[in-house]
Design a protein around this motif. Structure first.
Motif, short mmCIF file in Angstrom:
data_model
loop_
_atom_site.label_atom_id
_atom_site.label_comp_id
_atom_site.label_asym_id
_atom_site.label_seq_id
_atom_site.Cartn_x
_atom_site.Cartn_y
_atom_site.Cartn_z
N GLN A 1 3.98 42.79 32.79
CA GLN A 1 4.58 42.53 34.33
C GLN A 1 3.71 41.59 35.06
O GLN A 1 2.28 41.75 34.87
CB GLN A 1 5.08 43.55 34.93
CG GLN A 1 6.51 44.30 34.77
CD GLN A 1 6.68 45.25 35.88
OE1 GLN A 1 6.00 45.90 36.45
NE2 GLN A 1 7.98 45.18 36.38
N LYS B 1 10.64 38.59 44.53
CA LYS B 1 9.77 39.15 45.96
C LYS B 1 8.49 38.46 45.97
O LYS B 1 7.56 39.04 45.40
CB LYS B 1 9.83 40.65 45.87
CG LYS B 1 11.29 41.17 45.97
CD LYS B 1 11.16 42.68 46.10
CE LYS B 1 12.52 43.36 46.39
NZ LYS B 1 12.45 44.90 45.97
N LEU C 1 16.32 37.30 43.36
CA LEU C 1 15.78 38.70 43.57
C LEU C 1 14.43 38.59 43.62
O LEU C 1 13.76 39.66 43.55
CB LEU C 1 16.39 39.41 42.45
CG LEU C 1 17.85 39.91 42.47
CD1 LEU C 1 18.86 38.73 42.48
CD2 LEU C 1 18.19 40.74 41.43
N GLN D 1 2.89 41.03 42.15
CA GLN D 1 3.48 40.24 42.83
C GLN D 1 3.11 39.89 44.10
O GLN D 1 3.41 39.75 45.49
CB GLN D 1 4.84 40.88 43.29
CG GLN D 1 5.91 40.76 41.98
CD GLN D 1 6.18 39.54 41.50
OE1 GLN D 1 7.00 38.75 42.07
NE2 GLN D 1 5.43 39.16 40.36
N ASN E 1 14.17 48.85 45.63
CA ASN E 1 14.92 48.96 44.05
C ASN E 1 13.99 48.93 43.01
O ASN E 1 13.63 47.95 42.26
CB ASN E 1 15.65 47.59 44.09
CG ASN E 1 16.95 47.57 45.15
OD1 ASN E 1 17.25 46.50 45.62
ND2 ASN E 1 17.43 48.51 45.52
N LEU E 2 13.24 49.98 42.65
CA LEU E 2 12.46 50.18 41.41
C LEU E 2 13.35 50.05 40.28
O LEU E 2 14.19 50.66 40.24
CB LEU E 2 11.58 51.38 41.63
CG LEU E 2 10.59 51.46 42.76
CD1 LEU E 2 10.02 52.79 42.79
CD2 LEU E 2 9.31 50.53 42.45
N ALA E 3 12.93 49.04 39.59
CA ALA E 3 14.06 48.76 38.38
C ALA E 3 14.05 50.05 37.46
O ALA E 3 15.27 50.22 37.06
CB ALA E 3 13.52 47.50 37.61
N PHE F 1 6.61 32.03 37.89
CA PHE F 1 7.37 31.17 36.71
C PHE F 1 8.51 30.16 37.50
O PHE F 1 9.04 29.37 36.93
CB PHE F 1 8.13 32.01 35.61
CG PHE F 1 7.17 32.81 34.94
CD1 PHE F 1 5.86 32.38 34.61
CD2 PHE F 1 7.42 34.25 34.94
CE1 PHE F 1 4.79 33.36 34.21
CE2 PHE F 1 6.64 35.01 34.19
CZ PHE F 1 5.08 34.69 33.95
N VAL G 1 15.74 35.91 38.62
CA VAL G 1 14.84 36.99 38.79
C VAL G 1 13.79 37.07 37.69
O VAL G 1 14.00 37.58 36.76
CB VAL G 1 15.81 38.50 38.60
CG1 VAL G 1 16.56 38.76 37.55
CG2 VAL G 1 15.11 39.74 38.65
N HIS H 1 7.54 35.37 40.76
CA HIS H 1 7.56 34.21 41.32
C HIS H 1 6.63 33.12 40.67
O HIS H 1 6.76 31.85 40.74
CB HIS H 1 7.01 34.55 42.76
CG HIS H 1 5.70 34.79 42.78
ND1 HIS H 1 5.08 36.16 42.80
CD2 HIS H 1 4.61 34.07 43.03
CE1 HIS H 1 4.05 36.19 43.00
NE2 HIS H 1 3.47 35.12 43.24
N1 LIG Z 1 10.54 45.44 38.46
C1 LIG Z 1 11.03 45.85 39.75
O1 LIG Z 1 10.87 47.16 39.94
C2 LIG Z 1 11.60 45.06 40.76
C3 LIG Z 1 12.43 45.38 41.53
C4 LIG Z 1 12.96 44.77 42.57
C5 LIG Z 1 12.63 43.29 42.63
N2 LIG Z 1 11.83 42.74 41.66
C6 LIG Z 1 11.65 41.27 41.74
O2 LIG Z 1 12.00 40.73 40.87
C7 LIG Z 1 11.21 39.80 40.24
C8 LIG Z 1 10.96 39.84 38.63
O3 LIG Z 1 10.69 41.42 38.17
P1 LIG Z 1 9.84 41.96 37.35
O4 LIG Z 1 8.38 41.13 37.59
O5 LIG Z 1 9.63 43.17 37.20
O6 LIG Z 1 10.14 41.16 35.97
P2 LIG Z 1 9.71 41.17 34.45
O7 LIG Z 1 8.17 41.20 34.60
O8 LIG Z 1 10.68 42.21 33.92
O9 LIG Z 1 10.24 39.68 34.02
C9 LIG Z 1 11.38 39.20 34.35
C10 LIG Z 1 11.76 38.05 33.63
O10 LIG Z 1 10.69 37.09 33.61
C11 LIG Z 1 10.83 36.41 32.23
N3 LIG Z 1 9.50 35.96 31.64
C12 LIG Z 1 8.50 36.17 31.31
N4 LIG Z 1 7.22 35.30 31.32
C13 LIG Z 1 8.17 34.19 31.63
C14 LIG Z 1 7.53 32.80 31.59
N5 LIG Z 1 6.36 32.56 31.25
N6 LIG Z 1 8.68 31.94 31.99
C15 LIG Z 1 9.65 32.05 32.61
N7 LIG Z 1 10.22 33.23 32.49
C16 LIG Z 1 9.38 34.46 32.09
C17 LIG Z 1 10.79 37.44 31.30
O11 LIG Z 1 11.20 37.26 30.02
C18 LIG Z 1 12.06 38.30 31.93
O12 LIG Z 1 13.35 37.97 31.83
C19 LIG Z 1 9.71 39.85 40.66
O13 LIG Z 1 9.88 39.02 41.81
C20 LIG Z 1 10.00 41.37 41.51
O14 LIG Z 1 9.18 41.27 42.66
C21 LIG Z 1 11.45 43.45 40.66
#
Ligand SMILES: NC(=O)c1ccc[n+]([C@@H]2O[C@H](COP(=O)([O-])OP(=O)(O)OC[C@H]3O[C@@H](n4cnc5c(N)ncnc54)[C@H](O)[C@@H]3O)[C@@H](O)[C@H]2O)c1
Ligand SMILES: O=P(O)(O)OC[C@H](O)CO
Length: 249
Positions: free
Chosen positions: A210, A33, A31, A213, A64-66, A10, A5, A8
Protein backbone atom coordinates in the motif's frame (compact mmCIF):
# COMPACT_ATOMS: atom_id res chain seq x y z
CA UNK A 1 -20.12 3.65 -14.80
CA UNK A 2 -16.42 3.87 -13.97
CA UNK A 3 -15.12 3.43 -10.41
CA UNK A 4 -11.63 4.77 -9.65
CA UNK A 5 -9.99 3.31 -6.55
CA UNK A 6 -6.21 3.27 -6.58
CA UNK A 7 -3.61 5.15 -4.58
CA UNK A 8 -3.60 8.72 -5.95
CA UNK A 9 0.01 8.26 -7.10
CA UNK A 10 -1.21 6.16 -10.08
CA UNK A 11 -4.11 8.25 -11.39
CA UNK A 12 -2.03 10.13 -13.92
CA UNK A 13 -0.97 7.00 -15.84
CA UNK A 14 -4.39 5.37 -15.50
CA UNK A 15 -6.16 8.39 -17.03
CA UNK A 16 -3.61 8.64 -19.82
CA UNK A 17 -4.25 4.99 -20.73
CA UNK A 18 -8.02 5.66 -20.89
CA UNK A 19 -8.00 8.82 -23.01
CA UNK A 20 -10.09 8.30 -26.17
CA UNK A 21 -11.47 4.97 -24.95
CA UNK A 22 -14.34 6.19 -22.76
CA UNK A 23 -17.85 7.13 -23.94
CA UNK A 24 -18.70 10.80 -23.42
CA UNK A 25 -21.86 9.88 -21.48
CA UNK A 26 -19.94 7.63 -19.05
CA UNK A 27 -20.19 8.55 -15.37
CA UNK A 28 -17.18 8.23 -13.07
CA UNK A 29 -16.82 8.09 -9.31
CA UNK A 30 -13.56 8.47 -7.40
CA UNK A 31 -12.90 6.73 -4.08
CA UNK A 32 -9.37 8.13 -4.07
CA UNK A 33 -8.45 10.09 -0.96
CA UNK A 34 -5.60 12.17 -2.26
CA UNK A 35 -4.73 15.16 -4.36
CA UNK A 36 -2.46 16.10 -7.22
CA UNK A 37 -0.14 18.83 -5.95
CA UNK A 38 1.14 20.92 -8.84
CA UNK A 39 3.23 24.11 -8.91
CA UNK A 40 0.11 26.07 -9.88
CA UNK A 41 -1.77 24.65 -6.89
CA UNK A 42 -3.68 21.61 -5.69
CA UNK A 43 -5.94 19.74 -8.14
CA UNK A 44 -8.79 17.48 -7.00
CA UNK A 45 -8.63 13.93 -8.36
CA UNK A 46 -12.27 14.16 -9.54
CA UNK A 47 -11.42 17.35 -11.46
CA UNK A 48 -8.38 15.66 -12.93
CA UNK A 49 -10.45 12.64 -14.09
CA UNK A 50 -13.15 14.93 -15.54
CA UNK A 51 -10.63 17.04 -17.40
CA UNK A 52 -8.58 14.14 -18.73
CA UNK A 53 -11.52 11.99 -19.87
CA UNK A 54 -14.16 14.65 -20.58
CA UNK A 55 -16.76 12.99 -18.31
CA UNK A 56 -18.57 13.85 -15.09
CA UNK A 57 -16.99 12.56 -11.87
CA UNK A 58 -18.63 12.16 -8.44
CA UNK A 59 -16.84 11.00 -5.28
CA UNK A 60 -17.41 8.43 -2.52
CA UNK A 61 -15.67 9.16 0.81
CA UNK A 62 -16.20 8.19 4.44
CA UNK A 63 -15.02 6.34 7.53
CA UNK A 64 -14.22 3.21 5.59
CA UNK A 65 -11.26 1.11 6.68
CA UNK A 66 -11.23 -1.54 3.94
CA UNK A 67 -10.39 -4.45 6.25
CA UNK A 68 -13.49 -3.78 8.37
CA UNK A 69 -15.78 -3.44 5.35
CA UNK A 70 -14.40 -6.74 4.04
CA UNK A 71 -15.55 -8.32 7.31
CA UNK A 72 -19.00 -6.75 6.72
CA UNK A 73 -18.86 -4.64 9.86
CA UNK A 74 -21.29 -1.70 9.61
CA UNK A 75 -20.03 1.59 8.22
CA UNK A 76 -21.41 4.56 6.33
CA UNK A 77 -20.13 6.66 3.46
CA UNK A 78 -20.92 9.87 1.61
CA UNK A 79 -21.44 10.34 -2.13
CA UNK A 80 -20.45 13.86 -3.19
CA UNK A 81 -22.18 14.92 -6.41
CA UNK A 82 -22.42 18.03 -8.58
CA UNK A 83 -25.71 18.92 -10.28
CA UNK A 84 -27.23 15.57 -11.14
CA UNK A 85 -29.20 14.08 -8.25
CA UNK A 86 -30.31 11.15 -10.42
CA UNK A 87 -26.70 10.06 -10.91
CA UNK A 88 -26.09 10.40 -7.18
CA UNK A 89 -29.06 8.10 -6.50
CA UNK A 90 -27.62 5.54 -8.92
CA UNK A 91 -24.28 5.54 -7.08
CA UNK A 92 -26.07 5.23 -3.74
CA UNK A 93 -28.02 2.24 -5.06
CA UNK A 94 -24.87 0.64 -6.45
CA UNK A 95 -22.84 0.88 -3.24
CA UNK A 96 -25.52 0.38 -0.56
CA UNK A 97 -25.60 -2.94 1.29
CA UNK A 98 -27.14 -3.90 4.65
CA UNK A 99 -23.78 -3.09 6.29
CA UNK A 100 -22.81 -0.10 4.11
CA UNK A 101 -25.04 2.98 4.36
CA UNK A 102 -24.52 5.66 1.72
CA UNK A 103 -25.77 9.26 1.91
CA UNK A 104 -25.69 11.67 -1.06
CA UNK A 105 -24.47 15.24 -0.51
CA UNK A 106 -24.43 17.94 -3.19
CA UNK A 107 -20.88 19.08 -2.51
CA UNK A 108 -18.22 17.24 -4.55
CA UNK A 109 -15.40 19.56 -3.47
CA UNK A 110 -16.23 19.47 0.25
CA UNK A 111 -16.67 15.69 0.36
CA UNK A 112 -13.50 14.99 -1.63
CA UNK A 113 -11.35 17.47 0.27
CA UNK A 114 -12.48 15.92 3.57
CA UNK A 115 -11.19 12.53 2.35
CA UNK A 116 -7.92 14.11 1.27
CA UNK A 117 -7.15 16.42 4.15
CA UNK A 118 -7.95 13.93 6.91
CA UNK A 119 -4.71 12.22 5.88
CA UNK A 120 -2.73 15.24 7.11
CA UNK A 121 -4.52 15.10 10.45
CA UNK A 122 -3.74 11.35 10.64
CA UNK A 123 -0.02 12.06 10.29
CA UNK A 124 -0.23 14.48 13.22
CA UNK A 125 -2.20 11.88 15.23
CA UNK A 126 0.54 9.34 14.50
CA UNK A 127 3.19 11.74 15.81
CA UNK A 128 1.14 12.18 18.99
CA UNK A 129 0.94 8.40 19.44
CA UNK A 130 4.63 7.90 18.66
CA UNK A 131 5.62 10.54 21.17
CA UNK A 132 3.24 9.14 23.83
CA UNK A 133 1.51 12.47 24.22
CA UNK A 134 -1.79 10.92 25.31
CA UNK A 135 -5.45 10.86 24.40
CA UNK A 136 -6.24 14.45 25.37
CA UNK A 137 -3.61 15.74 22.97
CA UNK A 138 -4.86 13.42 20.28
CA UNK A 139 -8.42 14.70 20.77
CA UNK A 140 -7.07 18.26 20.46
CA UNK A 141 -5.30 17.34 17.23
CA UNK A 142 -8.53 15.87 15.85
CA UNK A 143 -10.50 19.00 16.79
CA UNK A 144 -7.89 21.44 15.46
CA UNK A 145 -7.52 19.27 12.37
CA UNK A 146 -11.21 19.22 11.55
CA UNK A 147 -11.50 22.96 12.06
CA UNK A 148 -8.52 23.67 9.84
CA UNK A 149 -9.77 21.22 7.20
CA UNK A 150 -12.93 23.31 7.01
CA UNK A 151 -10.97 26.56 6.76
CA UNK A 152 -8.75 25.19 4.03
CA UNK A 153 -11.69 23.75 2.07
CA UNK A 154 -13.47 27.09 2.12
CA UNK A 155 -10.30 28.86 1.09
CA UNK A 156 -10.12 26.67 -2.01
CA UNK A 157 -13.88 26.47 -2.72
CA UNK A 158 -16.24 28.96 -1.10
CA UNK A 159 -19.12 26.65 -2.14
CA UNK A 160 -18.10 23.97 0.40
CA UNK A 161 -20.94 23.30 2.86
CA UNK A 162 -20.51 23.23 6.65
CA UNK A 163 -22.87 20.26 6.87
CA UNK A 164 -20.46 18.09 4.85
CA UNK A 165 -18.08 18.05 7.84
CA UNK A 166 -20.75 16.29 9.91
CA UNK A 167 -21.24 13.52 7.35
CA UNK A 168 -19.24 10.29 7.31
CA UNK A 169 -16.71 11.92 4.96
CA UNK A 170 -15.96 14.55 7.65
CA UNK A 171 -15.73 13.99 11.37
CA UNK A 172 -16.23 10.21 11.13
CA UNK A 173 -13.38 9.68 8.68
CA UNK A 174 -11.02 11.89 10.70
CA UNK A 175 -11.72 9.76 13.78
CA UNK A 176 -11.34 6.36 12.12
CA UNK A 177 -8.19 7.45 10.26
CA UNK A 178 -6.59 8.89 13.40
CA UNK A 179 -7.10 5.55 15.18
CA UNK A 180 -6.91 2.83 12.53
CA UNK A 181 -5.35 4.22 9.34
CA UNK A 182 -2.04 3.54 7.59
CA UNK A 183 -0.89 7.17 7.69
CA UNK A 184 -1.24 7.26 11.47
CA UNK A 185 0.58 3.95 11.78
CA UNK A 186 3.61 5.01 9.72
CA UNK A 187 3.79 8.47 11.33
CA UNK A 188 3.79 6.79 14.75
CA UNK A 189 6.75 4.62 13.69
CA UNK A 190 8.50 7.68 12.25
CA UNK A 191 8.22 9.51 15.57
CA UNK A 192 9.15 6.44 17.63
CA UNK A 193 12.33 6.13 15.57
CA UNK A 194 13.15 9.80 16.24
CA UNK A 195 12.99 10.51 12.51
CA UNK A 196 15.99 8.28 11.84
CA UNK A 197 14.05 6.04 9.42
CA UNK A 198 12.42 7.72 6.42
CA UNK A 199 8.73 7.63 5.54
CA UNK A 200 9.65 5.78 2.34
CA UNK A 201 11.52 3.06 4.22
CA UNK A 202 8.72 2.65 6.79
CA UNK A 203 6.03 2.66 4.07
CA UNK A 204 7.78 -0.18 2.22
CA UNK A 205 8.29 -2.18 5.41
CA UNK A 206 4.91 -1.64 7.08
CA UNK A 207 2.26 -1.28 4.37
CA UNK A 208 2.64 -4.47 2.31
CA UNK A 209 2.55 -2.64 -1.02
CA UNK A 210 0.00 0.00 0.00
CA UNK A 211 1.06 3.62 -0.43
CA UNK A 212 0.96 6.39 2.14
CA UNK A 213 -1.90 8.67 1.19
CA UNK A 214 0.11 11.78 1.75
CA UNK A 215 3.01 13.11 -0.26
CA UNK A 216 6.18 13.55 1.77
CA UNK A 217 8.10 15.44 -0.90
CA UNK A 218 9.47 18.77 0.40
CA UNK A 219 7.15 20.91 -1.77
CA UNK A 220 4.08 19.10 -0.46
CA UNK A 221 5.37 19.22 3.09
CA UNK A 222 5.84 22.96 2.70
CA UNK A 223 2.26 23.21 1.41
CA UNK A 224 1.12 21.25 4.46
CA UNK A 225 2.97 23.57 6.82
CA UNK A 226 1.61 26.61 5.03
CA UNK A 227 -2.00 25.51 5.07
CA UNK A 228 -2.11 23.84 8.48
CA UNK A 229 0.02 26.11 10.69
CA UNK A 230 -2.21 25.79 13.75
CA UNK A 231 -2.47 22.03 13.50
CA UNK A 232 1.25 21.51 13.35
CA UNK A 233 1.93 24.18 15.96
CA UNK A 234 -0.32 22.25 18.29
CA UNK A 235 2.31 19.55 18.62
CA UNK A 236 4.38 21.01 21.41
CA UNK A 237 7.61 19.35 20.31
CA UNK A 238 7.03 20.81 16.90
CA UNK A 239 10.33 22.52 16.22
CA UNK A 240 12.32 19.32 16.74
CA UNK A 241 9.76 17.35 14.78
CA UNK A 242 9.73 19.79 11.88
CA UNK A 243 13.50 19.57 11.64
CA UNK A 244 13.33 15.79 11.57
CA UNK A 245 10.65 15.71 8.88
CA UNK A 246 12.32 18.31 6.70
CA UNK A 247 15.63 16.51 6.99
CA UNK A 248 13.87 13.24 6.13
CA UNK A 249 12.05 14.57 3.11
N1 LIG B 1 -7.55 0.86 2.19
C1 LIG B 1 -8.51 1.55 2.81
O1 LIG B 1 -8.87 1.27 3.98
C2 LIG B 1 -9.22 2.67 2.09
C3 LIG B 1 -10.46 3.08 2.55
C4 LIG B 1 -11.12 4.11 1.93
C5 LIG B 1 -10.52 4.74 0.85
N2 LIG B 1 -9.31 4.35 0.43
C6 LIG B 1 -8.71 5.06 -0.67
O2 LIG B 1 -8.75 4.25 -1.84
C7 LIG B 1 -7.55 4.45 -2.59
C8 LIG B 1 -6.89 3.13 -2.83
O3 LIG B 1 -6.78 2.42 -1.60
P1 LIG B 1 -5.52 1.59 -1.17
O4 LIG B 1 -4.35 2.52 -1.14
O5 LIG B 1 -5.86 0.88 0.09
O6 LIG B 1 -5.39 0.62 -2.36
P2 LIG B 1 -4.46 -0.61 -2.60
O7 LIG B 1 -3.08 -0.37 -2.07
O8 LIG B 1 -5.18 -1.79 -2.09
O9 LIG B 1 -4.40 -0.62 -4.20
C9 LIG B 1 -5.57 -0.46 -4.98
C10 LIG B 1 -5.33 -0.80 -6.46
O10 LIG B 1 -4.20 -0.10 -6.99
C11 LIG B 1 -3.60 -0.94 -7.94
N3 LIG B 1 -2.20 -0.58 -8.25
C12 LIG B 1 -1.09 -0.89 -7.54
N4 LIG B 1 0.00 -0.40 -8.16
C13 LIG B 1 -0.45 0.21 -9.29
C14 LIG B 1 0.21 0.93 -10.36
N5 LIG B 1 1.54 1.08 -10.38
N6 LIG B 1 -0.57 1.46 -11.33
C15 LIG B 1 -1.90 1.31 -11.31
N7 LIG B 1 -2.57 0.66 -10.34
C16 LIG B 1 -1.85 0.11 -9.34
C17 LIG B 1 -3.69 -2.30 -7.27
O11 LIG B 1 -3.55 -3.31 -8.22
C18 LIG B 1 -5.06 -2.28 -6.66
O12 LIG B 1 -6.06 -2.72 -7.57
C19 LIG B 1 -6.69 5.43 -1.81
O13 LIG B 1 -6.84 6.72 -2.34
C20 LIG B 1 -7.25 5.37 -0.42
O14 LIG B 1 -7.09 6.59 0.27
C21 LIG B 1 -8.66 3.30 1.00
O1 LIG C 1 -5.37 3.85 5.84
P1 LIG C 1 -5.82 5.26 5.70
O2 LIG C 1 -5.24 6.19 6.72
O3 LIG C 1 -5.63 5.75 4.27
O4 LIG C 1 -7.39 5.26 5.98
C1 LIG C 1 -8.23 4.42 5.24
C2 LIG C 1 -9.57 5.09 5.01
O5 LIG C 1 -9.40 6.28 4.31
C3 LIG C 1 -10.33 5.33 6.28
O6 LIG C 1 -11.58 5.86 5.96
Amino acid sequence: MLVFVTPHQFIDNICKSLVGKVRSDAEAISLIKGMEVKIEGPCLISTYISEQLGINCSVLMGANLASEIAEEKFSEATVGYGNNREIAEQWVQLFTTPYFMVTPVQDVEGVELCGTLKNVVAIAAGFVDGLDMGNNTKAAIIRFGLREMREFCKLLFSSVKDDSFFESCGVADVITTCFGGRNRKVAEAFAKNGGKRSFYELEAEMLQGQKLQINTFPSSFQLMVNVFPGLLMAIHTSSRLFQLIERDS
